[in-house]
Every structure is written in C-alpha cells, then in structure tokens.
Design an enzyme around this catalytic site. Structure first.
Site, PDB file in Angstrom:
ATOM      1  N   LYS A  30       0.818  -1.215   0.000  1.00 21.65           N
ATOM      2  CA  LYS A  30       0.000   0.000   0.000  1.00 21.65           C
ATOM      3  C   LYS A  30       0.859   1.274   0.000  1.00 21.65           C
ATOM      4  O   LYS A  30       0.515   2.246  -0.680  1.00 21.65           O
ATOM      5  CB  LYS A  30      -0.967   0.004   1.184  1.00 21.65           C
ATOM      6  N   THR A  31       1.983   1.248   0.745  1.00 26.34           N
ATOM      7  CA  THR A  31       2.838   2.449   0.791  1.00 26.34           C
ATOM      8  C   THR A  31       3.446   2.705  -0.585  1.00 26.34           C
ATOM      9  O   THR A  31       3.593   3.857  -1.009  1.00 26.34           O
ATOM     10  CB  THR A  31       3.945   2.289   1.855  1.00 26.34           C
ATOM     11  N   ASP A 212      -3.852   7.312   4.230  1.00 28.24           N
ATOM     12  CA  ASP A 212      -3.304   6.011   4.601  1.00 28.24           C
ATOM     13  C   ASP A 212      -4.076   5.457   5.805  1.00 28.24           C
ATOM     14  O   ASP A 212      -4.591   6.221   6.618  1.00 28.24           O
ATOM     15  CB  ASP A 212      -1.825   6.192   4.959  1.00 28.24           C
ATOM     16  N   GLU A 213      -4.137   4.112   5.929  1.00 29.44           N
ATOM     17  CA  GLU A 213      -4.804   3.453   7.067  1.00 29.44           C
ATOM     18  C   GLU A 213      -6.211   4.011   7.259  1.00 29.44           C
ATOM     19  O   GLU A 213      -6.639   4.332   8.378  1.00 29.44           O
ATOM     20  CB  GLU A 213      -3.985   3.627   8.358  1.00 29.44           C
ATOM     21  N   GLN A 243      -8.083  -5.132   9.016  1.00 31.39           N
ATOM     22  CA  GLN A 243      -7.095  -4.689  10.004  1.00 31.39           C
ATOM     23  C   GLN A 243      -7.607  -3.499  10.825  1.00 31.39           C
ATOM     24  O   GLN A 243      -6.821  -2.732  11.378  1.00 31.39           O
ATOM     25  CB  GLN A 243      -5.780  -4.320   9.311  1.00 31.39           C
ATOM     26  N   ARG A 594       1.879 -10.643  10.448  1.00 31.67           N
ATOM     27  CA  ARG A 594       3.190  -9.984  10.664  1.00 31.67           C
ATOM     28  C   ARG A 594       4.322 -10.929  10.257  1.00 31.67           C
ATOM     29  O   ARG A 594       5.454 -10.499  10.054  1.00 31.67           O
ATOM     30  CB  ARG A 594       3.407  -9.629  12.141  1.00 31.67           C
TER      31      ARG A 594
END
Length: 658
Positions: A30-31, A212-213, A243, A594
């Site tokens: 995503k980044t 973002d997020e 998430q 993770r």
C-alpha cells in the site's frame, strides 16, 4: 515508474478521475501505491506538490513516505504535505487562529495538562475517575458533539454531570487560549463546515488527498476528509477493513461503507497479492478472517512458496511459556544463523511482556519493547534506579532530584530550587553543594535537616553497597524509603500492586545477578545503565522485538511468536460481544500476517490470576486458522534447549565453522 507495480497497483496509481478506495490487504504494497501515486500526480498529471497531501496516523509512517517520495521525485517535491491528521489539523488551526477565536501563540495541552484541569474542575484526585472523564470528553469531541449538545442529550445524572464538566473544561481551555489533542481535528471540521470562505481556501490549497490506514479514521477525521475533498472527491483512501483494530479509540471501519454511500461513483480496487508471507501463513490468515462479515470480499495470495508449518504449542503455565519461547528463539536463531531482529514476540496486553523480558535477560538476548514501556522505562523501576545511580555517582543531578522527591521526604521545591541555584553558582553537583557551609546560609535549619538526612543516607548506603551482597542492599533500600507504602498511597490498589510486583521482580533479579556474577550493587548498576542505553539504540540495533498486537500493525518479521492465545486474553474477556469478538479476530489476523517465514502460536494450560491458579482454554481463533497446523503438547524445556544448542555448536565446530 510503473515497472515495479503489479496490475492492480498500477490501476490504483493511474486512477485520478473521481474518488478511489484501495482495499490493501496485509503486505500488499500500500505504501508503494501511495508514494508512486504522489509521483504520478506531480510528474505526469501536472499537480503542484503544494496541492497534494498524504495523510497518515503516525510520524514514523509520514517519515517513511517522505523518504520514499524523495527518491522517486529526486528533489522536485518541495511544498508537498506529508503529515499525520493532527499535524495537518495544527497547521489549519494556526492558519485560521483568528477565525477560531485563538491568539496566534495558543498552547497545546498534553494529556497530563488536561487531566490537571479536570482534577481541578471536578475537585477530585481520583485518577480512575479523571481518566473516565477524559475518555468521555474525547469521545464527544471525536463525534463532534458540542458541550451544549452533550448537556441536552444527557441520559442520566452521571452523564449530565460529565457534560457540565465538559462545558467548564472547554471554557477553561478558551480562557487559557489553549487546545487539546482532539481539538486539532474538531476545530478545523467546525470551521470548514460553517465558513464557506475557509472551505474554498483549503479545498483550493489541497486539491488531491491520499489517506493512509483509512480504516482507522474516526467520525471527525472522516468529516475533515469530506470537507477538504468537496464534491469533486479528488482523493485516494487506502485501507483494509480486516485490520480495523482501533474501535476502542473511536475509529470506525464503517467509514469504508460510508464512502460508498457518500460517493456513488466510488471506484474500488483490491490489492490481494501479498509480498510478505508464505502460502501457509496466508492460508491460515484467510481461514481466520473469513469468520468475520465483510464489507468487501478479498483473499490474500502469495507466490513466496508453501513455507514451514505453523506451530501451536501448549505450555504448562506462563513461566513455562516464556522459558519455551526464549529457548526456542535462541535455538532457531543459532540453527539458521539469523539476527535477533528477525524475531518478534507479540501479545495482547502490555502486562504479558514482563516474564518474556525476564527470560530474555537471563539468556542475555537483546530486546526492545514497543506498544508499552520497557522494563527499565517503567516509572517504579526508574525510581529505584535513581537511587542506584546515586550510589555509583553522587554527582548525577537528575538521579538526585528524582530520588530525593520519590517518596517525598520533607525536601520541598523551594529547597531544591535554592540548592540548584547555589550549585550552579559553585559549579558543583547538588549532592556536593548540600554539604557546603555556604549553602547552610541560603535556607532555614528546618529545610536543611531533611536534605542532609537524605544525603547522609545515600553516603551510608554507598559505603554498605561496596561490601554487602546486592540483594541485601536493595531490600534494605526499599524498606528504608518505604517504597511499597508510597506506591499504595499514590496509586489505586490494582496499579500499585502491579508496580510493586515489578519492583520485587527487579530486586530479585538484582540479587540473583549479584550472586551468579559475584558483583556488588555498584557494579551491577553500571550493567543496568548499559542495558538501558541499549534499549535506546537506533532502529538498526539487532534485538528481538517485543510488542503488543496493536503496536505491531505495519511491521513484519521473519519469525513471529504469538503468545497467550487463550480465551479471556485473545479474545479479551471484556470483548465478548459480537462486534468485540470480530475486532479481536482482526487483532489475531494482524498478528498472523506480521510473519514472513515462520509462525509459532502458544497458549497456557494454567495461568496465575490474582494469586489463584486458573485452568485456561485455547483461543477459539486457533481452530479458525484451519487444519494445516502442527500441534505440540510438549515444549522445549531448559535441558532440551541446552542439549539442542550444544549439539548445534558441536556440529558447527566439527565443520570448522565459527
């Protein structure tokens, strides 16, 4: 620019005609999409950098974006806004302070300042009550409820009382020309909603938004986005409803559904290819999260190979679990010749970290803690270490001030201020200055008496510390200063009990260390100082990461130990409603995703709770991971761990390896 993007990522970067929601699964890049889209807007679409804003939640994420965008734009991004929501809000409040009834040099209150005002208004020192008040006021502000609306909507006497405190709190902030953290979003929203001129000014200034997020936004943050984006909807929101784990602080994953309603022409692009984890890990993650209802369906996939089995280990109790994890981690690292930073131990709550820290310290494994305080950063440990630092170096002024005031021993602020001034003039430490004849004329004999009593106490303790066992000295110290009673006088019983347990653990560790290594307390304190410095090493310090699941979001590790996966812990006992279980499942999903190569899940068969031994049930989430799990009823004991390490060392020595 597009050579490193897969087709969905490329589509997300190129889409600029109307609002876009990018559903970015864990580890799906995503980044990369956000940073490449910023470069695309500026280099290909003619946007000025000053008209583009990327908004995220943490300074760390903003800094990472800044670095990545800098490489892509090669210095042509001057004026670009890359910030957190609150940094953007602060810039807006500064710019519009006059319209908001604030002077240009307004103050921003931190949580301690805000709590002080609430204590004063409510005439209470009850910290629990103040925290409850602060949380309620924060909730009202994040939901854009004014004091008047809170008063008129109060459902009972308690809520009415809280709303009155909210009104008085806001009046106090206004009198102080101050704002709190939540005001940095609330005030810009109210201004843009009610002032057409200000709205047009900011919409003209920030013509394209990247968020973002997005799943972590609350109501006021979503309103700010809408007011800035306007009817054009020139924005890209990047998020993952799987998430969404911050409902407890006001975040609403429903904001994802809200976008579809507010923007009927919303384009949705899914990023489902995962670049982080093996097939096995993703299969388990997909199986787990499929038990939650979906706003949008998506399924992560990977071409990184099948990977090693996911291990599920039943430990006898929490001590056994901590010992098992520490030894398994060491044996695995030795076998793979990896780095400590390849490993993470993830847990639901901060309180779970203590035992893992203890066993890692015993094994001399370097570690760092996030999402909570490191053992040596806890206030109660810092209090005791302040005394120990004075034993090593009486000229340590910060340690002197902390020790002489904790617990209070009759040495007031006026005495310390006078001592500080005198010591400054004499270029001496405060401890040294206290004994000088000249200082005796600066304060009254009544003030002097407790100060000298403290200094003599340190001198006597320093003399004893050079010859008596470390454990004996630290126990004498704790008794002499009455630290246990001080904790129970200062904090609510539960918190005081927890702090005292940390202190007794610390003193037991000191005693054991002194015995094993033949060191006195002065020598051990120097070791502690070094360990504390290592805790603060820069990011590339090679250490095992200990983290809450909340703080681990956005991070990744080769090997993850997910611990305490039991009913009552994960899911948490206070989250047993349907929506609560769904959020806890998302938290477990964050933990699983993770891991890049290896995942070990552990739970305890018994656990000590409030001095009672309770039987534990493995978490329902373990069964939801699917059938491709490797269960183990026996765990790595101390002797087994030592044997395995010895065998590995022997094998390497036989091969001539080092």
């Amino acid at each position: 620019m597009f050579s490193k993007l897969n087709p969905p990522q490329s589509s997300a970067v190129r889409h600029i005609d109307g609002p876009l929601l990018v559903l970015a699964g864990a580890g799906s890049g995503k980044t990369r999409v956000i940073t490449h889209k910023i470069a695309y807007l500026i280099e290909e679409c003619g946007y000025s950098p000053s008209h583009v804003a990327a908004i995220t939640f943490t300074n760390k994420a903003a800094k990472e974006m800044q670095e990545r965008v800098g490489k892509l734009l090669k210095g042509s991004g001057k004026g670009l806004t890359l910030s957190t929501f609150h940094s953007l809000g602060l810039a807006m409040v500064r710019s519009e302070s006059e319209k908001l009834g604030l002077k240009s040099r307004f103050s921003i209150l931190d949580s301690a300042d805000a709590s002080g005002i609430l204590m004063e208004l409510f005439k209470t020192t009850d910290k629990k009550l103040v925290r409850s008040l602060a949380s309620r006021i924060s909730g009202w502000k994040n939901n854009l409820v004014s004091p008047d609306a809170a008063l008129s909507g109060a459902r009972d006497e308690e809520e009415h009382l809280m709303a009155r405190v909210y009104r008085d709190y806001q009046a106090t902030l206004q009198a102080y020309q101050a704002v709190d953290f939540d005001d940095l979003i609330r005030l810009p929203v109210e201004l843009l909603a009610n002032d057409r001129e200000a709205q047009e000014k900011w919409q003209g200034r920030l013509r394209y938004l990247l968020i973002d997020e997005y799943q972590d936004t609350n109501l006021s943050q979503y309103r700010l986005i809408k007011l800035l984006a306007g009817s054009r909807g020139a924005f890209t929101a990047v998020g993952d409803d799987d998430q969404a784990i911050y409902a407890w602080r006001g975040a609403s994953k429903e904001n994802i559904a809200e976008l579809s309603r507010d923007y009927p022409n919303l384009e949705v692009i899914k990023l489902e290819q995962n670049y982080r984890s093996t097939v096995r890990i993703l299969k388990a993650a997909n199986s787990l999260i499929s038990n939650n209802p979906k706003i949008f369906e998506k399924k992560l996939w990977s071409d990184l190979g099948h990977g090693e089995p996911i291990r599920v280990v039943a430990a006898r109790d929490e001590e056994h679990e901590a010992e098992t994890v520490a030894r398994s981690l060491l044996a695995h690292k030795f076998e793979r010749r990896g780095k400590f930073s390849d490993y993470a131990i993830l847990y639901r709550g901060n309180h779970q970290a203590r035992l893992f820290e203890q066993y890692l310290r015993e094994e001399k494994v370097p570690y760092r803690v996030s999402g909570g305080l490191s053992f040596f950063d806890r206030s109660e440990i810092k209090d005791i270490v302040a005394y120990l630092r004075l034993l090593v170096n009486p000229d340590d002024d910060p340690a002197f001030v902390r020790a002489v005031t904790t617990p209070k021993r009759g040495v007031g602020n006026q005495t310390l201020e006078a001592l500080g001034r005198y010591a400054g003039k004499r270029h001496a430490s405060m401890f040294e200055a206290a004994f000088e004849a000249g200082f005796a004329h600066e304060i009254s004999p009544k003030q002097m008496e407790p100060l000298l009593a403290f200094c003599n106490f340190i001198n006597n303790l320093q003399f004893e510390a050079g010859k008596a066992p470390a454990g004996e000295i630290i126990n004498d110290l704790l008794k002499a200063i009455g630290y246990e009673a001080y904790l129970f006088d200062s904090d609510e019983p539960r918190q005081a009990k927890s702090k005292w347990e940390n202190v007794t653990d610390f003193s037991a560790w000191i005693a054991k260390k002194g015995e094993e290594e033949g060191k006195n307390l002065v020598e051990l304190t120097q070791t502690i100082t070094l360990m504390n410095l290592l805790d603060r090493q820069e990011e590339d310090y090679d250490a095992v990461q200990l983290s809450t699941l909340h703080a681990a979001k956005g991070l990744e590790f080769k090997q993850v130990f997910l611990v305490g996966v039991e009913e009552g812990i994960l899911p948490h006992q206070e989250s047993m409603s349907e929506s609560g279980i769904e959020e806890e499942r998302r938290l477990m999903y964050v933990g699983v995703t993770r891991a890049r190569e290896g995942l070990a899940i552990s739970y305890c068969q018994k656990r000590k709770r409030a001095k009672e031994i309770q039987v534990c049930e493995p978490s329902r989430f373990i069964a939801e991971l699917g059938e491709d799990l490797k269960f183990s009823g026996t765990t790595v004991t101390k002797s087994m761990g030592n044997e395995k390490l010895a065998m590995l060392k022997s094998a390497l020595a036989g091969n001539g390896s080092t």
